[in-house]
Design an enzyme around this catalytic site. Structure first.
Site, PDB file in Angstrom:
ATOM      1  N   ASP A 220       0.863  -1.192   0.000  1.00 50.00           N
ATOM      2  CA  ASP A 220       0.000   0.000   0.000  1.00 50.00           C
ATOM      3  C   ASP A 220       0.885   1.223   0.000  1.00 50.00           C
ATOM      4  O   ASP A 220       2.039   1.154   0.402  1.00 50.00           O
ATOM      5  CB  ASP A 220      -0.782   0.060   1.319  1.00 50.00           C
ATOM      6  CG  ASP A 220      -1.977  -0.842   1.315  1.00 50.00           C
ATOM      7  OD1 ASP A 220      -2.372  -1.272   0.238  1.00 50.00           O
ATOM      8  OD2 ASP A 220      -2.505  -1.099   2.418  1.00 50.00           O
TER       9      ASP A 220
ATOM     10  N   ASP B 197      -9.663  -6.760   1.358  1.00 48.81           N
ATOM     11  CA  ASP B 197      -8.302  -7.201   1.052  1.00 48.81           C
ATOM     12  C   ASP B 197      -8.082  -8.650   1.476  1.00 48.81           C
ATOM     13  O   ASP B 197      -7.100  -9.272   1.072  1.00 48.81           O
ATOM     14  CB  ASP B 197      -7.265  -6.335   1.797  1.00 48.81           C
ATOM     15  CG  ASP B 197      -7.179  -4.933   1.223  1.00 48.81           C
ATOM     16  OD1 ASP B 197      -7.507  -4.783   0.033  1.00 48.81           O
ATOM     17  OD2 ASP B 197      -6.793  -4.011   1.955  1.00 48.81           O
TER      18      ASP B 197
ATOM     19  N   ASP C 103      -5.344  -3.772   4.350  1.00 54.32           N
ATOM     20  CA  ASP C 103      -5.896  -3.374   5.641  1.00 54.32           C
ATOM     21  C   ASP C 103      -7.418  -3.500   5.690  1.00 54.32           C
ATOM     22  O   ASP C 103      -7.993  -3.675   6.742  1.00 54.32           O
ATOM     23  CB  ASP C 103      -5.462  -1.953   6.012  1.00 54.32           C
ATOM     24  CG  ASP C 103      -5.555  -0.993   4.836  1.00 54.32           C
ATOM     25  OD1 ASP C 103      -6.255  -1.348   3.860  1.00 54.32           O
ATOM     26  OD2 ASP C 103      -4.945   0.084   4.879  1.00 54.32           O
TER      27      ASP C 103
HETATM   28  P1  ATP Z   1      -3.650   2.894  -0.016  1.00 57.13           P
HETATM   29  O1  ATP Z   1      -3.738   2.921   1.472  1.00 57.13           O
HETATM   30  O2  ATP Z   1      -4.214   1.673  -0.641  1.00 57.13           O
HETATM   31  O3  ATP Z   1      -2.310   3.280  -0.524  1.00 57.13           O
HETATM   32  P2  ATP Z   1      -5.324   5.213  -0.163  1.00 57.13           P
HETATM   33  O4  ATP Z   1      -5.521   5.305   1.281  1.00 57.13           O
HETATM   34  O5  ATP Z   1      -4.633   6.334  -0.828  1.00 57.13           O
HETATM   35  O6  ATP Z   1      -4.609   3.957  -0.638  1.00 57.13           O
HETATM   36  P3  ATP Z   1      -8.150   4.980  -0.396  1.00 57.13           P
HETATM   37  O7  ATP Z   1      -8.256   5.088   1.066  1.00 57.13           O
HETATM   38  O8  ATP Z   1      -8.859   3.885  -1.108  1.00 57.13           O
HETATM   39  O9  ATP Z   1      -6.682   4.909  -0.870  1.00 57.13           O
HETATM   40  O10 ATP Z   1      -8.594   6.372  -0.997  1.00 57.13           O
HETATM   41  C1  ATP Z   1      -8.848   6.533  -2.370  1.00 57.13           C
HETATM   42  C2  ATP Z   1      -9.230   7.967  -2.650  1.00 57.13           C
HETATM   43  O11 ATP Z   1     -10.402   8.293  -1.915  1.00 57.13           O
HETATM   44  C3  ATP Z   1      -8.188   8.972  -2.195  1.00 57.13           C
HETATM   45  O12 ATP Z   1      -7.298   9.250  -3.236  1.00 57.13           O
HETATM   46  C4  ATP Z   1      -9.010  10.198  -1.835  1.00 57.13           C
HETATM   47  O13 ATP Z   1      -9.207  11.005  -2.977  1.00 57.13           O
HETATM   48  C5  ATP Z   1     -10.349   9.625  -1.417  1.00 57.13           C
HETATM   49  N1  ATP Z   1     -10.476   9.574   0.039  1.00 57.13           N
HETATM   50  C6  ATP Z   1      -9.662   8.965   0.917  1.00 57.13           C
HETATM   51  N2  ATP Z   1     -10.105   9.097   2.164  1.00 57.13           N
HETATM   52  C7  ATP Z   1     -11.250   9.808   2.096  1.00 57.13           C
HETATM   53  C8  ATP Z   1     -12.213  10.258   3.063  1.00 57.13           C
HETATM   54  N3  ATP Z   1     -12.080  10.012   4.358  1.00 57.13           N
HETATM   55  N4  ATP Z   1     -13.261  10.963   2.626  1.00 57.13           N
HETATM   56  C9  ATP Z   1     -13.425  11.214   1.322  1.00 57.13           C
HETATM   57  N5  ATP Z   1     -12.572  10.807   0.377  1.00 57.13           N
HETATM   58  C10 ATP Z   1     -11.488  10.114   0.747  1.00 57.13           C
END
Ligand code: ATP
Length: 904
Positions: free
Chosen positions: A339, A651, A647
């Protein structure tokens, strides 16, 4: 609130049909309220009802385990030998053999006992927590502390910690396979059910042992620990730690095979001697000696000890192994799929840029400290006069579940870091948290990686307001107009918005869209369909710095021939920028940027294309959790040994499929943790790299131990065979061989304390199918066996030629075997590096062991009592330099061989 603190309540004697009772009745029966219990009342109940754990099935008693040590074929042979010696009138021999056998059994038992205890202790450190209302405030508490009457909040990915009657829920589906065998998640609702409803259909209840697949819920605990359905149905859970792995099984199998062969050989030897008409007692002694000497009885226990030591060392470095066999695979990892957020980066978001129709604002300050100026073209801005900026920050604060707690050094964030960054930005703009109270929240769509946004519904003056924040690809297409600086609505600045997304992402920033929509008062529940026809408020760019140590770990892994793949839900450009910053290697585009393949592109690919892409491309963005499974399979099909992090609840399949599923100990869900083989207590990428390094070290230690220990047995076997073939008297007696094997097995475990060899992470990954002893090592074992055997036999014959009695010659042979083995042990500290690379004194434990061993040998040689027991005799002191010379020669020859092999 509960007001019955301290009153003695007794569990109802009959089983209550909780599903047939209204929620209020349930709360009444368990003496609780929708606000849960007070901490004081919970403590009273905990003391009265006990902890919320289902007791594990009783492990086999220590007596049984001890007995197991003596029920092995070899031990039985030895005991048989002892009895026969007794019958033949040799009481001392019988006693010594029995004593050594008992000591060996005790030693094996103690080693395994300690290994099991170490592993059980690690299992105990994996505490699952639950969100429970105590004194009306949600708190994270260990699930074992839950009591009847506690109100617990559940969300997707949580393990259900106890049996609960649901009080509230939203889109809640629960995976109950462990309980009902039903593979599809059960949809939950709050309706009343008839008392006869079966366990699998009790939709208003959730049960311990299941896990939340989707949605959120709140419930009141009605049963804990052994009183839960799981506790009753399963009775007792099997959770005895096992120290068995494919390797230990293979080695136990190998020992079994050796036992059979050697017994066969010993029988043959006895037969030949018998036919030859030799003295029966002498022939019998020779056969027993062969069996005793040639069988590596200490090997299986020592391998277990080495593995357990490795697992403890991994735990100290932040990697808890849930699945012991994965320890062996770790060192063979060829690809790590990681990740991005929180593993390669800090997961500490700070909003640095905001773009609205009014311009691009820079926000100063880093971290949680809510201080920092907001600048437009380098000049401080008055937020009250920048309508679009103000509305964007307000929407960000409303569509938010995070909050800042404490102050100064104790300032901390409760909730998701992405949301926390919006809270901090709002504080920097001077927002008073009380404005939130003016916009009461009516409903929400929680964030999920699958839809990539979060939406909330608020009551505002003259109607309802939907606020939404999320990924640009999910929300920009749903926007129809844009808020202007003067507060009016204008057409969408689409082209400009997309360009800003690209520009922010190229700097490695996480980009979020903020938007809103007015809804009529009639809309009281939010549905995904409502998140459309939005008014764009603007974009924010958040910085999430790479972890400081991530780059060096990535480079180290790549130098070790391990590929790193970033698999993230974030934007492709952001992901690619961060990947470059942490040093990932992979296919690049014309402009030198790391190519990032998106989930949408992956979905359109054939399996063949997918497996080719996965081999070359380093960054996978906007990947849905389900696609991780396809990626793992594609990589495995190409022969990779895959470590995959995860996580979320979705997954789990990929974590199970991967050779080493890695879950996050801090931010992961219970479901991911349950599916993983390894848990990172600190969520860091560098810990995975460390674990791989440690995995290699464990393997190397095993190979060293085996390469070292087998020639002792081989040499002993050869000495005896040569003696019998030559018709000479036995150069070592069974009791003496037992002595050597017992003491050297102990000495060998000092390899555990060997520091990691330099250069281990500059070698390519080990082929997991390769045998632990490859050809060169097997040849070395054979060669050293011949050396040990011939030197011992040579010295034995030489002593006899000089006219010494058998006892002295035997003592010389016995000491020679030990001294040569000690010299060889020092050479085995590394199978590749010469001694000056690893430092002669780098393993003090081995020096202490070798000195103790020498002391024991001197006692065996010169103490009359031991002389009597082991048929030894004092040897002239002049022999010691000769024997030491033999040990030293073996050591030096091995060192020279390593140098020559390195330079060839
Ligand atoms: P990883 O942990 O897999 O590297 P990530 O945490 O960046 O990935 P996600 O959590 O799936 O990935 O988030 C994907 C997208 O969703 C982010 O790029 C962001 O634009 C949006 N996002 C993340 N968290 C939030 C939230 N709490 N509220 C709204 N949008 C969110």
């Amino acid at each position: 609130m509960d007001n019955h603190s301290g009153t003695k309540e007794v569990h109802p004697p009959v089983v209550v049909a909780w599903h047939a009772l209204a929620a209020e009745q349930v709360l009444q029966t368990v003496d609780s309220s929708p606000d849960g219990l007070t901490a004081a009342e919970a403590a009273v109940r905990l003391a009265r009802d006990g902890r919320n754990v289902i007791s594990a099935r009783r492990p086999p008693s220590w007596l049984r385990k001890l007995g197991g040590q003596f029920l092995q074929p070899l031990v039985l042979v030895l005991l048989g030998a002892a009895v026969l010696s007794m019958v033949l009138g040799d009481v001392v021999d019988a006693a010594v053999i029995s004593t050594v056998v008992v000591l060996n059994g005790l030693l094996g038992f103690m080693q395994e006992f300690r290994a099991e205890r170490a592993i059980a202790a690690l299992a105990g450190t994996l505490v699952t927590e639950a969100t429970v209302l105590r004194d009306g405030v949600p708190r994270r508490r260990p699930s074992a502390e839950l009591v009847r009457g506690d109100v617990v909040w559940l969300q997707s990915g949580d393990a259900v910690p106890a049996d609960m009657r649901l009080l509230e829920l939203r889109d809640c589906e629960v995976e109950e396979a462990a309980l009902t065998g039903e593979s599809l998640p059960a949809v939950k609702h709050l309706g009343l059910l008839s008392p006869e409803t079966g366990l699998g259909d009790r939709a208003n209840m959730v049960f311990a042992g299941s896990s939340v697949a989707t949605g959120v819920a709140q419930g009141v605990v009605v049963a804990t620990g052994g009183m839960t359905e799981m506790g009753r149905i399963a009775g007792l859970m099997a959770s005895t730690p096992s120290v068995e792995t494919p390797l230990t099984r293979r080695i136990a199998g190998l020992s079994g095979l050796l036992v059979r062969w050697i017994l066969g050989l010993a029988g043959l030897l006895l037969g030949i001697e018998f036919v030859r008409g030799a003295d029966l007692v002498r022939s019998f002694n020779a056969a027993v000696a062969l069996a005793v000497g040639a069988i590596p009885e200490g090997l299986p226990a020592a391998v277990t000890v080495l593995l357990a030591a490795g697992v403890s060392s991994l735990a100290r470095r932040g990697a808890l192994m849930r699945h012991l066999p994965a320890v062996e695979t770790l060192g063979s990892t060829t690809i790590i799929c990681s990740d991005k957020t929180g593993t390669l980066t800090e997961n500490q978001m700070t909003v640095t840029t905001v773009w609205t129709a009014g311009g691009t604002y820079a926000i100063e300050g880093v971290g949680l400290e809510p201080q920092g100026q907001i600048l437009l073209a380098g000049q401080p801005v008055d937020v009250s006069s920048a309508a679009a900026l103000r509305e964007l920050l307000l929407a960000g604060a409303l569509c938010n579940d995070a909050r800042l707690v404490g102050a100064g050094d104790d300032l901390a964030l409760e909730g998701d870091p992405t949301e926390g960054a919006m809270v901090v930005a709002a504080c920097k703009a001077g927002f008073d948290p009380s404005v939130l109270a003016d916009h009461p929240r009516l409903d929400e769509v929680p964030f999920a990686s699958s839809h990539m946004y979060m939406a909330t519904l608020h009551r505002v003056h003259g109607g309802h307001l939907l606020c939404v924040k999320g990924a640009s690809d999910a929300l920009l297409p749903r926007c129809v107009d844009q808020l202007r600086e003067n507060g009016s609505m204008g057409p969408l600045l689409h082209g400009e918005g997309n360009a800003v997304v690209e520009a922010l992402a190229a700097k490695g920033l996480r980009v979020l869209v903020l938007a809103r929509r007015r809804l009529p008062e009639t809309v009281e529940r939010l549905r995904h369909e409502d998140v459309t026809a939005l008014t764009l408020l603007g974009l924010v760019g958040m910085m999430d710095p790479p972890r400081p140590e991530a780059r060096s770990s990535v480079l180290e892994c790549q130098a070790a021939g391990i590929k790193i793949r970033m698999i993230t839900g974030d934007h492709a450009v952001t992901a690619s920028a961060i990947a470059s910053r942490v040093g990932l290697e992979g296919a690049r585009d014309g402009s030198g940027r790391l190519v990032a393949v998106t989930g949408t592109q992956l979905a359109a690919m054939s399996l063949d294309q997918l497996s080719r892409i996965a081999e070359d491309v380093a960054v996978f963005a906007r990947v849905a959790p389900e696609q991780k499974l396809a990626l793992v399979r594609a990589l495995q099909a190409r022969g990779h040994v895959v470590a995959m992090t995860g996580d979320g609840v979705n997954d789990a399949p990929a974590l199970k499929q991967a050779d080493i599923g890695v879950a996050m100990g801090r931010n992961g869900t219970d479901v991911a943790r349950a599916a993983a083989a390894m848990i990172l207590t600190d969520d860091r990428f560098s810990t995975i790299a460390e674990a791989v390094h440690e995995g290699r070290a464990i393997h190397a230690n095993l190979a060293k131990f085996i390469t070292w220990t087998l020639p002792t047995n081989g040499g002993e076997g050869l000495v005896l065979l040569t003696a019998v073939a030559a018709g000479a008297s036995l150069p070592v007696l069974p009791v003496q061989l037992l002595w050597i094997n017992l003491t050297t097995a102990l000495l060998g475990t000092t390899l555990i304390f060997e520091p990691r060899e330099p250069g281990m992470m500059r070698l390519p990954p080990r082929d997991p199918a390769a045998p632990i002893l490859d050809r060169p090592l097997a040849l070395r074992v054979l060669l050293v066996s011949v050396v040990v055997g011939s030197v011992a036999f040579g010295f034995f014959s030489w002593t006899k030629t000089l006219g010494y009695p058998d006892e002295v010659a035997r003592t010389v042979a016995l000491n020679t075997i030990v001294v040569v083995e000690v010299g060889y042990l020092f050479a085995c500290r590394s199978l590749i590096q010469p001694i000056w690379k690893i430092g002669l004194f780098a393993n003090p434990a081995m020096w202490a062991g070798a000195s103790a061993m020498l002391g024991l040998q001197l006692a065996l040689t010169y103490l009359p009592l031991l002389n009597k027991l082991f048929h030894t005799a004092p040897v002239p002191w002049g022999w010691w330099p000769v024997m030491t010379g033999a040990g030293l020669t073996v050591f030096l020859v091995e060192e020279i061989r390593k140098v020559r092999r390195r330079s060839s």
